[in-house]
Design a protein around this motif. Structure first.
Motif, PDB file in Angstrom:
ATOM      1  N   TYR A   1      39.885  -7.371 -68.610  1.00  0.00           N
ATOM      2  CA  TYR A   1      39.293  -7.458 -69.947  1.00  0.00           C
ATOM      3  C   TYR A   1      37.769  -7.529 -69.855  1.00  0.00           C
ATOM      4  O   TYR A   1      37.056  -6.834 -70.567  1.00  0.00           O
ATOM      5  CB  TYR A   1      39.852  -8.679 -70.684  1.00  0.00           C
ATOM      6  CG  TYR A   1      39.269  -8.845 -72.067  1.00  0.00           C
ATOM      7  CD1 TYR A   1      39.794  -8.134 -73.144  1.00  0.00           C
ATOM      8  CD2 TYR A   1      38.195  -9.688 -72.295  1.00  0.00           C
ATOM      9  CE1 TYR A   1      39.270  -8.267 -74.416  1.00  0.00           C
ATOM     10  CE2 TYR A   1      37.653  -9.834 -73.568  1.00  0.00           C
ATOM     11  CZ  TYR A   1      38.200  -9.119 -74.619  1.00  0.00           C
ATOM     12  OH  TYR A   1      37.661  -9.242 -75.874  1.00  0.00           O
ATOM     13  N   TRP A   2      37.254  -8.385 -68.955  1.00  0.00           N
ATOM     14  CA  TRP A   2      35.807  -8.529 -68.823  1.00  0.00           C
ATOM     15  C   TRP A   2      35.154  -7.261 -68.295  1.00  0.00           C
ATOM     16  O   TRP A   2      34.005  -6.981 -68.600  1.00  0.00           O
ATOM     17  CB  TRP A   2      35.458  -9.711 -67.932  1.00  0.00           C
ATOM     18  CG  TRP A   2      35.737 -11.043 -68.551  1.00  0.00           C
ATOM     19  CD1 TRP A   2      35.690 -11.361 -69.881  1.00  0.00           C
ATOM     20  CD2 TRP A   2      36.111 -12.237 -67.877  1.00  0.00           C
ATOM     21  NE1 TRP A   2      36.030 -12.669 -70.070  1.00  0.00           N
ATOM     22  CE2 TRP A   2      36.278 -13.244 -68.843  1.00  0.00           C
ATOM     23  CE3 TRP A   2      36.329 -12.551 -66.548  1.00  0.00           C
ATOM     24  CZ2 TRP A   2      36.637 -14.536 -68.523  1.00  0.00           C
ATOM     25  CZ3 TRP A   2      36.686 -13.848 -66.227  1.00  0.00           C
ATOM     26  CH2 TRP A   2      36.835 -14.822 -67.205  1.00  0.00           C
ATOM     27  N   LYS A   3      35.875  -6.504 -67.481  1.00  0.00           N
ATOM     28  CA  LYS A   3      35.320  -5.245 -66.990  1.00  0.00           C
ATOM     29  C   LYS A   3      35.156  -4.265 -68.156  1.00  0.00           C
ATOM     30  O   LYS A   3      34.173  -3.534 -68.230  1.00  0.00           O
ATOM     31  CB  LYS A   3      36.232  -4.654 -65.918  1.00  0.00           C
ATOM     32  CG  LYS A   3      35.647  -3.448 -65.256  1.00  0.00           C
ATOM     33  CD  LYS A   3      36.486  -3.000 -64.078  1.00  0.00           C
ATOM     34  CE  LYS A   3      35.800  -1.836 -63.388  1.00  0.00           C
ATOM     35  NZ  LYS A   3      36.517  -1.432 -62.188  1.00  0.00           N
ATOM     36  N   ARG A   4      36.112  -4.294 -69.070  1.00  0.00           N
ATOM     37  CA  ARG A   4      36.045  -3.401 -70.239  1.00  0.00           C
ATOM     38  C   ARG A   4      35.115  -3.935 -71.324  1.00  0.00           C
ATOM     39  O   ARG A   4      34.402  -3.181 -71.975  1.00  0.00           O
ATOM     40  CB  ARG A   4      37.452  -3.231 -70.802  1.00  0.00           C
ATOM     41  CG  ARG A   4      37.547  -2.173 -71.833  1.00  0.00           C
ATOM     42  CD  ARG A   4      38.968  -1.788 -72.105  1.00  0.00           C
ATOM     43  NE  ARG A   4      38.983  -0.797 -73.178  1.00  0.00           N
ATOM     44  CZ  ARG A   4      39.961  -0.652 -74.037  1.00  0.00           C
ATOM     45  NH1 ARG A   4      41.044  -1.382 -73.919  1.00  0.00           N
ATOM     46  NH2 ARG A   4      39.891   0.252 -74.973  1.00  0.00           N
ATOM     47  N   PHE A   5      35.129  -5.253 -71.511  1.00  0.00           N
ATOM     48  CA  PHE A   5      34.311  -5.908 -72.533  1.00  0.00           C
ATOM     49  C   PHE A   5      33.541  -7.065 -71.900  1.00  0.00           C
ATOM     50  O   PHE A   5      33.978  -8.222 -71.994  1.00  0.00           O
ATOM     51  CB  PHE A   5      35.187  -6.452 -73.677  1.00  0.00           C
ATOM     52  CG  PHE A   5      36.067  -5.421 -74.313  1.00  0.00           C
ATOM     53  CD1 PHE A   5      35.546  -4.481 -75.197  1.00  0.00           C
ATOM     54  CD2 PHE A   5      37.420  -5.374 -74.026  1.00  0.00           C
ATOM     55  CE1 PHE A   5      36.362  -3.529 -75.782  1.00  0.00           C
ATOM     56  CE2 PHE A   5      38.253  -4.429 -74.608  1.00  0.00           C
ATOM     57  CZ  PHE A   5      37.720  -3.496 -75.487  1.00  0.00           C
ATOM     58  N   PRO A   6      32.414  -6.787 -71.248  1.00  0.00           N
ATOM     59  CA  PRO A   6      31.681  -7.864 -70.559  1.00  0.00           C
ATOM     60  C   PRO A   6      31.213  -8.948 -71.531  1.00  0.00           C
ATOM     61  O   PRO A   6      30.939  -8.669 -72.705  1.00  0.00           O
ATOM     62  CB  PRO A   6      30.479  -7.148 -69.949  1.00  0.00           C
ATOM     63  CG  PRO A   6      30.845  -5.703 -69.941  1.00  0.00           C
ATOM     64  CD  PRO A   6      31.785  -5.494 -71.085  1.00  0.00           C
ATOM     65  N   PRO A   7      31.114 -10.184 -71.038  1.00  0.00           N
ATOM     66  CA  PRO A   7      30.587 -11.264 -71.880  1.00  0.00           C
ATOM     67  C   PRO A   7      29.154 -10.950 -72.318  1.00  0.00           C
ATOM     68  O   PRO A   7      28.412 -10.245 -71.624  1.00  0.00           O
ATOM     69  CB  PRO A   7      30.618 -12.484 -70.962  1.00  0.00           C
ATOM     70  CG  PRO A   7      31.613 -12.135 -69.898  1.00  0.00           C
ATOM     71  CD  PRO A   7      31.538 -10.653 -69.733  1.00  0.00           C
ATOM     72  N   VAL A   8      28.770 -11.475 -73.447  1.00  0.00           N
ATOM     73  CA  VAL A   8      27.457 -11.168 -74.030  1.00  0.00           C
ATOM     74  C   VAL A   8      26.325 -11.516 -73.067  1.00  0.00           C
ATOM     75  O   VAL A   8      25.364 -10.750 -72.942  1.00  0.00           O
ATOM     76  CB  VAL A   8      27.276 -11.893 -75.384  1.00  0.00           C
ATOM     77  CG1 VAL A   8      25.865 -11.733 -75.903  1.00  0.00           C
ATOM     78  CG2 VAL A   8      28.278 -11.370 -76.399  1.00  0.00           C
ATOM     79  N   HIS A   9      26.409 -12.648 -72.354  1.00  0.00           N
ATOM     80  CA  HIS A   9      25.303 -13.018 -71.469  1.00  0.00           C
ATOM     81  C   HIS A   9      25.136 -12.001 -70.339  1.00  0.00           C
ATOM     82  O   HIS A   9      24.027 -11.753 -69.877  1.00  0.00           O
ATOM     83  CB  HIS A   9      25.480 -14.443 -70.925  1.00  0.00           C
ATOM     84  CG  HIS A   9      26.588 -14.611 -69.948  1.00  0.00           C
ATOM     85  ND1 HIS A   9      27.902 -14.742 -70.326  1.00  0.00           N
ATOM     86  CD2 HIS A   9      26.576 -14.646 -68.599  1.00  0.00           C
ATOM     87  CE1 HIS A   9      28.654 -14.874 -69.241  1.00  0.00           C
ATOM     88  NE2 HIS A   9      27.874 -14.810 -68.177  1.00  0.00           N
ATOM     89  N   VAL A  10      26.215 -11.358 -69.926  1.00  0.00           N
ATOM     90  CA  VAL A  10      26.124 -10.326 -68.890  1.00  0.00           C
ATOM     91  C   VAL A  10      25.479  -9.072 -69.472  1.00  0.00           C
ATOM     92  O   VAL A  10      24.623  -8.443 -68.837  1.00  0.00           O
ATOM     93  CB  VAL A  10      27.526 -10.020 -68.313  1.00  0.00           C
ATOM     94  CG1 VAL A  10      27.494  -8.839 -67.356  1.00  0.00           C
ATOM     95  CG2 VAL A  10      28.094 -11.254 -67.633  1.00  0.00           C
ATOM     96  N   LEU A  11      25.856  -8.703 -70.685  1.00  0.00           N
ATOM     97  CA  LEU A  11      25.267  -7.540 -71.342  1.00  0.00           C
ATOM     98  C   LEU A  11      23.769  -7.725 -71.578  1.00  0.00           C
ATOM     99  O   LEU A  11      22.969  -6.814 -71.340  1.00  0.00           O
ATOM    100  CB  LEU A  11      25.969  -7.267 -72.677  1.00  0.00           C
ATOM    101  CG  LEU A  11      27.428  -6.831 -72.587  1.00  0.00           C
ATOM    102  CD1 LEU A  11      28.043  -6.776 -73.976  1.00  0.00           C
ATOM    103  CD2 LEU A  11      27.540  -5.506 -71.882  1.00  0.00           C
ATOM    104  N   VAL A  12      23.382  -8.905 -72.051  1.00  0.00           N
ATOM    105  CA  VAL A  12      21.966  -9.179 -72.319  1.00  0.00           C
ATOM    106  C   VAL A  12      21.168  -9.154 -71.015  1.00  0.00           C
ATOM    107  O   VAL A  12      20.087  -8.563 -70.951  1.00  0.00           O
ATOM    108  CB  VAL A  12      21.785 -10.521 -73.060  1.00  0.00           C
ATOM    109  CG1 VAL A  12      20.323 -10.914 -73.141  1.00  0.00           C
ATOM    110  CG2 VAL A  12      22.398 -10.438 -74.450  1.00  0.00           C
ATOM    111  N   ALA A  13      21.693  -9.762 -69.968  1.00  0.00           N
ATOM    112  CA  ALA A  13      20.994  -9.764 -68.678  1.00  0.00           C
ATOM    113  C   ALA A  13      20.798  -8.331 -68.185  1.00  0.00           C
ATOM    114  O   ALA A  13      19.720  -7.975 -67.691  1.00  0.00           O
ATOM    115  CB  ALA A  13      21.771 -10.589 -67.656  1.00  0.00           C
ATOM    116  N   ALA A  14      21.821  -7.493 -68.312  1.00  0.00           N
ATOM    117  CA  ALA A  14      21.699  -6.093 -67.887  1.00  0.00           C
ATOM    118  C   ALA A  14      20.697  -5.359 -68.761  1.00  0.00           C
ATOM    119  O   ALA A  14      19.889  -4.556 -68.264  1.00  0.00           O
ATOM    120  CB  ALA A  14      23.060  -5.415 -67.941  1.00  0.00           C
TER     121      ALA A  14
END
Length: 74
Positions: free
Chosen positions: A25-38
């Motif tokens: 699930y996280w691979k398909r929909f990463p947590p927001v903090h991971v998206l923001v960091a990227a």
């Protein structure tokens, strides 16, 4: 931890199939903090491979009446 769970909670309540499902699930929909960091290009600090020495850890503590620590040469 994404959910705010403790390691004890995970150990007692999450089995391997559940962990695999969460990872998919996280691979398909990463947590927001991971998206923001990227998005901002944050790479994170490099973790130390070794824990600090006892002297380094003691130097962080505000000890009263502690003996002075010798200066280390550079």
């Amino acid at each position: 931890m994404v959910f705010g769970w403790t390691w004890a909670h995970i150990r007692e309540n999450v089995d391997l199939p559940q962990l695999e499902a969460m990872n998919r699930y996280w691979k398909r929909f990463p947590p927001v903090h991971v998206l923001v960091a990227a998005f901002v290009g944050y790479q994170g600090g490099k973790p130390s491979s070794e824990p600090g020495s006892a002297e380094e850890l003691l130097a962080m503590l505000p000890l009263k009446n502690a003996p002075p620590q010798p200066d280390k040469p550079d």
